[in-house]
Design a protein around this motif. Structure first.
Motif, PDB file in Angstrom:
ATOM      1  N   LYS A   1     -67.536 -24.320   7.426  1.00  0.00           N
ATOM      2  CA  LYS A   1     -66.431 -24.672   6.540  1.00  0.00           C
ATOM      3  C   LYS A   1     -66.495 -26.166   6.268  1.00  0.00           C
ATOM      4  CE  LYS A   1     -63.107 -20.983   7.508  1.00  0.00           C
ATOM      5  NZ  LYS A   1     -61.709 -20.657   7.905  1.00  0.00           N
ATOM      6  N   ILE A   2     -65.976 -26.534   5.120  1.00  0.00           N
ATOM      7  CA  ILE A   2     -65.975 -27.939   4.717  1.00  0.00           C
ATOM      8  C   ILE A   2     -64.634 -28.263   4.066  1.00  0.00           C
ATOM      9  CG2 ILE A   2     -66.993 -27.427   2.466  1.00  0.00           C
ATOM     10  CD1 ILE A   2     -68.446 -30.095   2.594  1.00  0.00           C
TER      11      ILE A   2
ATOM     12  N   THR B   1     -74.112 -23.524  -0.697  1.00  0.00           N
ATOM     13  CA  THR B   1     -73.007 -23.499  -1.655  1.00  0.00           C
ATOM     14  C   THR B   1     -71.675 -23.469  -0.933  1.00  0.00           C
ATOM     15  OG1 THR B   1     -72.039 -22.308  -3.540  1.00  0.00           O
ATOM     16  CG2 THR B   1     -73.045 -20.955  -1.837  1.00  0.00           C
ATOM     17  N   THR B   2     -70.651 -23.992  -1.596  1.00  0.00           N
ATOM     18  CA  THR B   2     -69.276 -23.939  -1.071  1.00  0.00           C
ATOM     19  C   THR B   2     -68.473 -22.853  -1.778  1.00  0.00           C
ATOM     20  OG1 THR B   2     -68.532 -25.618  -2.655  1.00  0.00           O
ATOM     21  CG2 THR B   2     -69.314 -26.397  -0.513  1.00  0.00           C
ATOM     22  N   THR B   3     -69.136 -22.066  -2.609  1.00  0.00           N
ATOM     23  CA  THR B   3     -68.450 -20.976  -3.320  1.00  0.00           C
ATOM     24  C   THR B   3     -69.222 -19.677  -3.098  1.00  0.00           C
ATOM     25  OG1 THR B   3     -69.649 -21.604  -5.325  1.00  0.00           O
ATOM     26  CG2 THR B   3     -67.398 -22.443  -5.078  1.00  0.00           C
TER      27      THR B   3
ATOM     28  N   HIS C   1     -62.972 -30.627   1.362  1.00  0.00           N
ATOM     29  CA  HIS C   1     -63.418 -31.476   0.255  1.00  0.00           C
ATOM     30  C   HIS C   1     -62.361 -31.492  -0.844  1.00  0.00           C
ATOM     31  CE1 HIS C   1     -65.405 -27.821  -1.973  1.00  0.00           C
ATOM     32  NE2 HIS C   1     -64.397 -27.433  -1.229  1.00  0.00           N
TER      33      HIS C   1
ATOM     34  N   THR D   1     -68.691 -22.538   3.512  1.00  0.00           N
ATOM     35  CA  THR D   1     -69.967 -23.074   3.063  1.00  0.00           C
ATOM     36  C   THR D   1     -71.075 -22.241   3.704  1.00  0.00           C
ATOM     37  OG1 THR D   1     -71.361 -25.041   2.965  1.00  0.00           O
ATOM     38  CG2 THR D   1     -69.964 -24.835   4.892  1.00  0.00           C
TER      39      THR D   1
ATOM     40  N   TYR E   1     -60.926 -30.710  -4.313  1.00  0.00           N
ATOM     41  CA  TYR E   1     -61.168 -29.512  -5.112  1.00  0.00           C
ATOM     42  C   TYR E   1     -60.114 -29.435  -6.218  1.00  0.00           C
ATOM     43  CZ  TYR E   1     -62.425 -24.664  -6.120  1.00  0.00           C
ATOM     44  OH  TYR E   1     -62.853 -23.513  -6.743  1.00  0.00           O
TER      45      TYR E   1
ATOM     46  N   SER F   1     -63.107 -25.028   2.367  1.00  0.00           N
ATOM     47  CA  SER F   1     -63.901 -23.972   1.736  1.00  0.00           C
ATOM     48  C   SER F   1     -64.960 -23.458   2.697  1.00  0.00           C
ATOM     49  CB  SER F   1     -64.595 -24.498   0.473  1.00  0.00           C
ATOM     50  OG  SER F   1     -63.678 -24.901  -0.497  1.00  0.00           O
TER      51      SER F   1
END
Length: 996
Positions: A452-453, A265-267, A455, A215, A457, A213
């Motif tokens: 980017k991360i 945030t990741t969104t 994770h 970030t 989800y 995602s």
């Protein structure tokens, strides 16, 4: 043998049986299936009267696609339980079922439409639903045969289907109980939403996979700083003091104005829906200033940032600022944070049309952590449950809820900058929304850093595409609503009843299942019941036109209307809901149909399967008196699936859990412990196993495995299972061969049996208790291991080995031979019934070899009762000592055989030195030479010479090898001094007597 030596082979009682060494299971098993169906085994078992019932309620598999190995594990476990409970004296009923509604089938039909160039929306909904029904029917027939091929017994002729008319009527009826008891409501809140499937999802329809995602670290500028009046100095204070305070406030205001509160945030796609920022009241925050900047950095010299102290260094590192390029200016208290006003980073942006110009709410919240991020959380309550609940409890939802994201995951067309951008593309991959939001933030100077991360989800388990949280109007069942339905014995809310049921009414196998489900129920939100699809049972309710969901008369609650709906569904199925004129028919003469809207969402399919207790356990003749099952059995994923939904549903309509027991099994993995995947090529289909080995090998794999954990399977594991099977088969073949011609007249009373036989009976009595308890506890691995060791060690390696001589060579009427055959008969009846629930085909073959007949079957009998008097602990202790000494003798003789000194143990007459006088005495009371399978043996308590053979784990026993004296008996092959001195040439006295 010399030419003139008599051949006594025909005088021996050698084993006689047609039971083959090679099983040929793949070819022969279908014949037994046909036979069971022909003689009606399942139905004949139901005719046995006076038996206490045991009902395992089948969790319905989904009717699309061939079975995988997990299906096989599940159904075989169920079958072993049903069969074992039946053979323990119960009336064990099993009604297989199928889950027939839902998105996967709907997708398949849409896929067929697309290939034909058809548009689903242009097809009449009833026609579309009929195609879904036919699709499910086809796969039910296929899966039924695949399940039966595994040897699974049940009422296959009359299974339950969630799409049967009566089932659909009951599902609607159960839903309307929620309507009537006040737990049903329409609400707008964030739910897990699949943009690809365009529908809400339940937790049970979600699985977690790694996802990369975007970030971002985003700046929310402090635009005002206002200390509340009660925090200023009172009028009684001196003017000098008031002036000093005012000066301090002014200085603080100047320090904070223009600083940036940073969120992470990741969104990124949720930033346009931001309505607030929250902080942790108990964390340490600081004001930081940038003193120097490298190239390619979005921070500027002199720019100030407010961050949690614990996270400041890593935040600046993400912004490419090294230590020394920023400094901490001062503390920032929670009191000071609460006095700040923040602006959205897009506030005032050219072309924004004022969309984000309102100040953002800024307050403390208990869900903020200082473990990752910045110590601040951006809130878009339309896309996050914690934020939603915070502002719901504050009574501020009307100020913070947005409707920016449509059902396909695209931004509303008129949203500035982002209208028409998609979070995901049509196949579930990354859309253009995140990048567009990030680019806009860069353009307006609102970004401090990005990256980017990877994770874990949530993804839809059907489409495998990521899901989002999206605020939509859905129908919910309130799990904490007070129920006044007369069923409050275990609580007055769905949640309290469920938690009480878990702790007080249900036995969990393994016990860890209790903890998992309890924690899920304890913290779960209200149940989202609605789905925006076509193939399912509709939410059979009507809403009043013009009324708000909060109005008392918003939902039509009328028993007459409900009864009409149920009657229509019973007659025509749920399709009738979509017929023209249906609303007028069911509402007419009760209310004005024109005053009400008909709801066309369909129920969550988990409500379908959660309701099965009502239309299967409660309504069917082969159900249960109280509508409660003795056992539900599924994989561990069903703690959030069927166990969960069934519990909630029943607690809302029955007041308690619909089951007394819950058993869970793990998942199937390949031999390396990896999850099976078509892409990895490591899947194993049940059909392939049955074609290569037979279903009994697959069933044996289940029995040998610890099903409470994940189970591994592969070719090497199956080969090992097949080897275990062959050893068991040889045991049964020996028993069959040596029972040829056996009759009741030949039986010997237990009191007249030799000690060796009575020791075997003791072991049978011990095993009978273990088997019965194992079946009661569903511990197939434990009980099978005990039975397998008994069959292959105690019997094949000890008892059979010793008694071959007596069975083959003793006279027909000798007590020893008759006693041995009596014990073999007892073993036959126990081993076949102990193993019949596991090796359903092989034990039937064994049974029919001995008891042929058109109506004969091992699956029509019970496990025989074993007299407690057979247990003899003193005898067992004595024979434990005898077997210990025998083991040393056998090992000593094996050395001589390996060294080619002897060819067979009967050539030996060892001297056995035993230090323990009691053991030596015990050896003198039995035919120890027969037990050691030697022609003679001498036992002494004299000290053993140094060169005597010993085993490290059997102290006090030593063996000196000696060869047997005499001639070899031409009938039994023992070497004895009396051979040749009897009326029959070349035989010993025992054989001479047997020859008559």
């Amino acid at each position: 043998m010399c030419a003139d030596t008599p051949d006594y082979k025909d005088t021996l009682n050698l084993p006689e049986t047609d039971f083959p060494m090679r099983a040929g299971l793949p070819n022969r098993e279908p014949g037994w299936l046909d036979r069971w169906e022909k003689i009606g085994v399942y139905d004949r078992l139901r005719e046995k009267e006076g038996r206490p019932p045991f009902t395992l309620h089948d969790g319905p598999p989904y009717a699309n696609g061939h079975l995988h190995i997990g299906h096989a594990l599940n159904k075989i476990l169920k079958d072993m339980i049903v069969r074992s409970q039946q053979m323990l004296g119960h009336d064990a009923r099993y009604v297989p079922g199928w889950d027939c509604h839902g998105l996967p089938i709907e997708w398949k039909i849409e896929e067929q439409y697309r290939k034909k160039g058809k548009n689903k929306d242009e097809v009449p909904v009833i026609d579309f639903r009929q195609e879904c029904r036919r699709f499910a029917e086809g796969w039910i027939d296929i899966q039924r045969e695949e399940f039966k091929r595994l040897g699974v017994t049940g009422n296959w002729a009359d299974p339950y289907l969630t799409m049967d008319y009566h089932a659909e009527a009951v599902i609607a009826e159960e839903f309307m109980k929620f309507l009537m008891n006040g737990t049903l409501y329409q609400g707008s809140k964030p739910v897990m939403w699949s943009p690809v499937e365009k529908t809400a999802l339940a937790e049970a329809e979600v699985e977690y996979h790694d996802k990369e995602s975007f970030t971002i670290w985003v700046k929310f500028k402090v635009t005002d700083f206002n200390v509340k009046d009660e925090d200023r100095m009172s009028e009684e204070e001196t003017s000098e003091m008031r002036e000093a305070v005012a000066q301090t406030i002014a200085e603080t205001r100047e320090k904070f104005l223009g600083a940036n509160v940073v969120i992470w945030t990741t969104t990124p796609w949720t930033i346009p829906s931001n309505k607030a920022v929250v902080f942790g009241a108990d964390y340490q925050y600081g004001l930081y200033e940038v003193t120097d900047t490298p190239d390619e950095c979005w921070a500027r010299v002199g720019e100030r940032f407010i961050l949690a102290d614990k996270l400041a260094a890593q935040t600046f590192a993400r912004a490419r600022l090294e230590e020394g390029q920023w400094k901490r200016v001062s503390d920032v208290t929670a009191h000071q944070l609460a006095a700040m006003t923040l602006a959205h980073p897009l506030a005032g942006a050219e072309g924004s049309n004022g969309e984000w110009d309102q100040p953002r709410d800024f307050r403390a919240a208990d869900f903020v952590t200082d473990e990752e991020g910045t110590g601040f959380v951006h809130c878009a309550p339309s896309h996050g449950m914690e934020e939603y609940e915070l502002y719901r409890d504050l009574g501020m939802l009307d100020q913070v809820i947005t409707y920016n994201v449509m059902d396909d995951g695209g931004f509303r067309a008129d949203l500035p900058f982002f209208g028409g951008k998609y979070i995901l593309n049509r196949k579930g991959g990354e859309g253009d929304a995140n990048k567009t939001v990030i680019d806009k933030l860069v353009e307006v100077g609102g970004l401090l850093a990005r990256g980017k991360i990877k994770h874990s989800y949530p993804h839809s388990w059907r489409s495998k595409a990521p899901v989002i949280y999206r605020n939509t109007s859905q129908w919910f069942a309130a799990v904490d609503a007070k129920l006044d339905d007369g069923m409050g014995q275990y609580g007055d809310t769905i949640r309290s009843r469920a938690l009480t049921s878990i702790d007080e009414l249900v036995k969990w196998t393994p016990q860890t299942g209790r903890n998992r489900l309890y924690s899920m129920i304890e913290s779960r939100p209200d149940w989202v019941l609605s789905r925006q699809r076509a193939w399912g049972v509709p939410l059979t309710c009507f809403t009043k036109k013009g009324a708000l969901p909060t109005d008392p008369d918003f939902l039509l609650r009328d028993e007459t209307v409900n009864a009409r709906v149920v009657a229509e569904f019973e007659a025509k199925g749920a399709d009738v809901w979509y017929e023209d004129g249906f609303k007028d028919r069911v509402l007419g003469n009760v209310v004005n149909p024109d005053d009400y809207e008909q709801v066309f969402d369909v129920l969550d399919v988990w409500f379908d399967s959660g309701s099965t207790h009502a239309f299967v356990l409660r309504d069917r003749p082969d159900g249960t008196e109280d509508g409660i099952a003795d056992l539900y059995l599924e994989g561990t994923d069903q703690h959030r699936g069927w166990f969960h939904s069934s519990l909630l549903q029943a607690c809302g309509t029955k007041g308690r859990a619909p089951y007394r027991g819950v058993l869970t099994h793990g998942f199937t993995l390949d031999e390396k412990g990896m999850k099976m995947s078509k892409s990895l090529g490591n899947t194993i289909a049940p059909e392939d196993v049955t074609k290569q080995y037979g279903a009994d090998i697959l069933r044996l794999w289940v029995a040998q495995s610890d099903y409470t954990a994940d189970l591994r399977i592969g070719q090497e594991i199956l080969k090992g299972t097949a080897d275990s099977y062959r050893r068991l088969r040889n045991t049964m073949r020996f028993i069959l061969g040596n029972l040829a011609g056996f009759s009741d007249e030949e039986k010997v009373d237990v009191a007249d049996m030799p000690e060796l036989e009575r020791w075997v009976l003791h072991r049978i009595a011990e095993l009978d208790e273990i088997v019965r308890q194992g079946f009661a506890d569903y511990d197939f691995q434990g009980l099978f291991q005990q039975v397998f060791n008994f069959a292959t060690v105690d019997l094949s390696s000890v008892y059979f080995d010793i008694r071959k001589d007596a069975l083959y060579c003793d006279a027909d009427d000798s007590t020893r031979r008759r006693a041995a055959r009596t014990v073999l008969d007892m073993l036959f009846h126990r081993l076949t019934t102990w193993l019949a629930p596991i090796l359903v085909f092989t034990m039937e073959e064994v049974w029919l070899e001995r008891f042929p007949g058109d109506e004969s079957s091992v699956h029509l009998v019970d496990i025989p009762e074993t007299p407690a008097a057979w247990k003899d602990e003193a005898l067992a202790a004595k024979w434990a000592g005898i077997r210990k000494v025998r083991r040393v003798v056998t090992a000593a003789l094996e050395v001589q055989r390996r060294d080619k000194v002897i060819g067979a143990s009967l050539e030996a007459a060892p001297v056995v030195h035993v230090e323990d006088g009691e053991v030596a005495k015990a050896l003198g009371t039995v035919h120890f030479a027969d037990i050691c399978i030697t022609s003679d043996v001498s036992v002494t308590t004299d000290p053993a010479p140094a060169e005597a053979f010993r085993l490290p784990d059997a102290p006090g026993v030593a063996v000196v090898f000696e060869t047997a004296d005499g001639e070899k008996c031409q009938r039994c092959w023992k070497i004895l001094p009396d051979v040749g001195t009897h009326s029959h040439d070349g035989v010993c006295g025992r054989c001479d007597e047997a020859l008559g």
